[in-house]
Design a protein around this motif. Structure first.
Motif, PDB file in Angstrom:
ATOM      1  N   ASP A  59      56.076 -10.857  23.456  1.00 57.35           N
ATOM      2  CA  ASP A  59      55.774 -11.131  22.052  1.00 57.35           C
ATOM      3  C   ASP A  59      55.996  -9.869  21.237  1.00 57.35           C
ATOM      4  OD1 ASP A  59      54.937 -13.803  22.498  1.00 57.35           O
ATOM      5  OD2 ASP A  59      52.979 -13.076  23.188  1.00 57.35           O
ATOM      6  N   GLY A  60      56.396 -10.045  19.987  1.00 55.77           N
ATOM      7  CA  GLY A  60      56.562  -8.907  19.093  1.00 55.77           C
ATOM      8  C   GLY A  60      55.225  -8.443  18.534  1.00 55.77           C
ATOM      9  N   ALA A  61      55.282  -7.388  17.751  1.00 54.08           N
ATOM     10  CA  ALA A  61      54.063  -6.865  17.131  1.00 54.08           C
ATOM     11  C   ALA A  61      53.586  -7.810  16.030  1.00 54.08           C
ATOM     12  CB  ALA A  61      54.327  -5.479  16.559  1.00 54.08           C
ATOM     13  N   GLY A 156      62.314  -4.902   7.638  1.00 52.11           N
ATOM     14  CA  GLY A 156      62.123  -6.299   7.255  1.00 52.11           C
ATOM     15  C   GLY A 156      61.529  -7.134   8.371  1.00 52.11           C
ATOM     16  N   ALA A 157      62.143  -8.308   8.604  1.00 48.96           N
ATOM     17  CA  ALA A 157      61.641  -9.236   9.613  1.00 48.96           C
ATOM     18  C   ALA A 157      61.744  -8.670  11.035  1.00 48.96           C
ATOM     19  CB  ALA A 157      62.411 -10.555   9.526  1.00 48.96           C
ATOM     20  N   LYS A 158      62.585  -7.665  11.225  1.00 46.61           N
ATOM     21  CA  LYS A 158      62.716  -7.065  12.551  1.00 46.61           C
ATOM     22  C   LYS A 158      61.410  -6.432  13.023  1.00 46.61           C
ATOM     23  CE  LYS A 158      67.646  -5.892  12.190  1.00 46.61           C
ATOM     24  NZ  LYS A 158      68.626  -4.776  12.206  1.00 46.61           N
ATOM     25  N   ARG A 159      60.542  -6.075  12.071  1.00 45.04           N
ATOM     26  CA  ARG A 159      59.305  -5.374  12.434  1.00 45.04           C
ATOM     27  C   ARG A 159      58.351  -6.263  13.226  1.00 45.04           C
ATOM     28  NH1 ARG A 159      55.983  -3.495   8.787  1.00 45.04           N
ATOM     29  NH2 ARG A 159      55.629  -1.443   9.716  1.00 45.04           N
ATOM     30  N   THR A 160      58.508  -7.577  13.156  1.00 42.87           N
ATOM     31  CA  THR A 160      57.643  -8.481  13.921  1.00 42.87           C
ATOM     32  C   THR A 160      58.414  -9.267  14.979  1.00 42.87           C
ATOM     33  OG1 THR A 160      57.929 -10.160  12.197  1.00 42.87           O
ATOM     34  CG2 THR A 160      55.970  -8.755  12.055  1.00 42.87           C
ATOM     35  N   SER A 161      59.682  -8.914  15.224  1.00 44.74           N
ATOM     36  CA  SER A 161      60.470  -9.626  16.227  1.00 44.74           C
ATOM     37  C   SER A 161      60.163  -9.104  17.630  1.00 44.74           C
ATOM     38  CB  SER A 161      61.963  -9.466  15.933  1.00 44.74           C
ATOM     39  OG  SER A 161      62.373  -8.127  16.145  1.00 44.74           O
TER      40      SER A 161
END
Length: 276
Positions: A59-61, A156-161
């Protein structure tokens, strides 16, 4: 080309000894066997598949975890990379890494001694890269470490991927080092007296170092991630070919022995001999 056919071709190349051209082909410094190296490559492929599966299960952050991040919690030797983010540096690292995976073994085809045994060289290259890939995927699949860029506002969205937890260790650096040091090692073994040795080894060391620099600038990995990746790639790139060296036998040999002593009692053991 389908994966099954690709693997079959690689295994064939590993042990191919062209009978028709055996007289022209130079002696190889390596010894490979399908019965040994084939199962090793298949096993490494299975481990790599398991590692990739584990990576997909991560899982991502979460937003809460990102909000609680503090650069001061990062070890001092890694802290300078925290918050870095650059798509240009990422592109540069991709080009250097993926380019080296093709160029490094490709350059060996330009060397006449290595070209004479190029099928074997490509098979060894596959086994070497598969070793690094298996180590990398299993590590990334089981170790959670946030990438440096999540410590900054960009991304952006990469921070929670899912990719945010794949910082350890640096795969681009490891695979590049494996490719370049493999090429340098093979060149060295086929051309032990070449005056180009210092330049070949120097290039082998510089290219993965450049990849490591760009991976830090891109915010993909910390310094420690790259040091580990560089060390693993270098070690695998040199050790795997070395383990296949012809006549690479230690001064000691071992063989089982059994018989009867002077008193009629049976005995058994291991005979250890050393060549002088």
């Amino acid at each position: 080309m389908k994966p099954a056919y690709s693997l079959l071709l690689a295994l064939t190349l590993l042990t191919a000894v062209p009978a028709a051209t055996a007289q022209q082909a130079p002696a190889s410094p390596y010894h490979t066997r399908l019965g040994v190296d084939g199962p090793i490559i298949l096993g490494l492929g299975a481990v790599n598949g398991l590692g990739l599966y584990l990576v997909q299960q991560k899982d991502g952050a979460t937003e809460a975890e990102l909000a609680a991040l503090n650069k001061n919690d990062v070890p001092k030797f890694d802290r300078f990379a925290a918050g870095n983010y650059s798509t240009r540096a990422q592109t540069a690292s991709d080009l250097l890494c993926y380019g080296s995976l093709v160029v490094a073994p490709g350059l060996l085809a330009l060397n006449e001694p290595a070209r004479g045994r190029y099928g074997q060289v490509l098979g060894l290259y596959l086994e070497t890269m598969a070793t690094t890939a298996a180590m990398f995927t299993m590590t990334v699949g089981t170790v959670y470490r946030l990438r440096p860029f999540v410590y900054g506002p960009e991304g952006g969205a990469k921070r929670t991927s899912k990719i945010t937890t794949n910082s350890f260790f640096a795969g681009h650096t490891a695979h590049t080092a494996t490719a370049t040091f493999f090429a340098a090692k093979v060149f060295h073994d086929f051309n032990p007296s070449s005056a180009a040795q210092p330049f070949v080894w120097g290039a082998a060391a510089l290219v993965p170092a450049a990849v490591a620099y760009y991976r830090m600038e891109a915010g993909k990995h910390f310094l420690s991630d790259n040091i580990v990746g560089y060390a693993i790639g270098t070690t695998v790139g040199i050790v795997v070919p070395q383990l296949h060296k012809s006549g690479r036998r230690p001064g000691y040999s071992f063989s089982p022995v059994q018989g009867l002593n002077v008193n009629g009692h049976s005995y058994g053991g291991l005979l250890i001999t050393k060549r002088l």
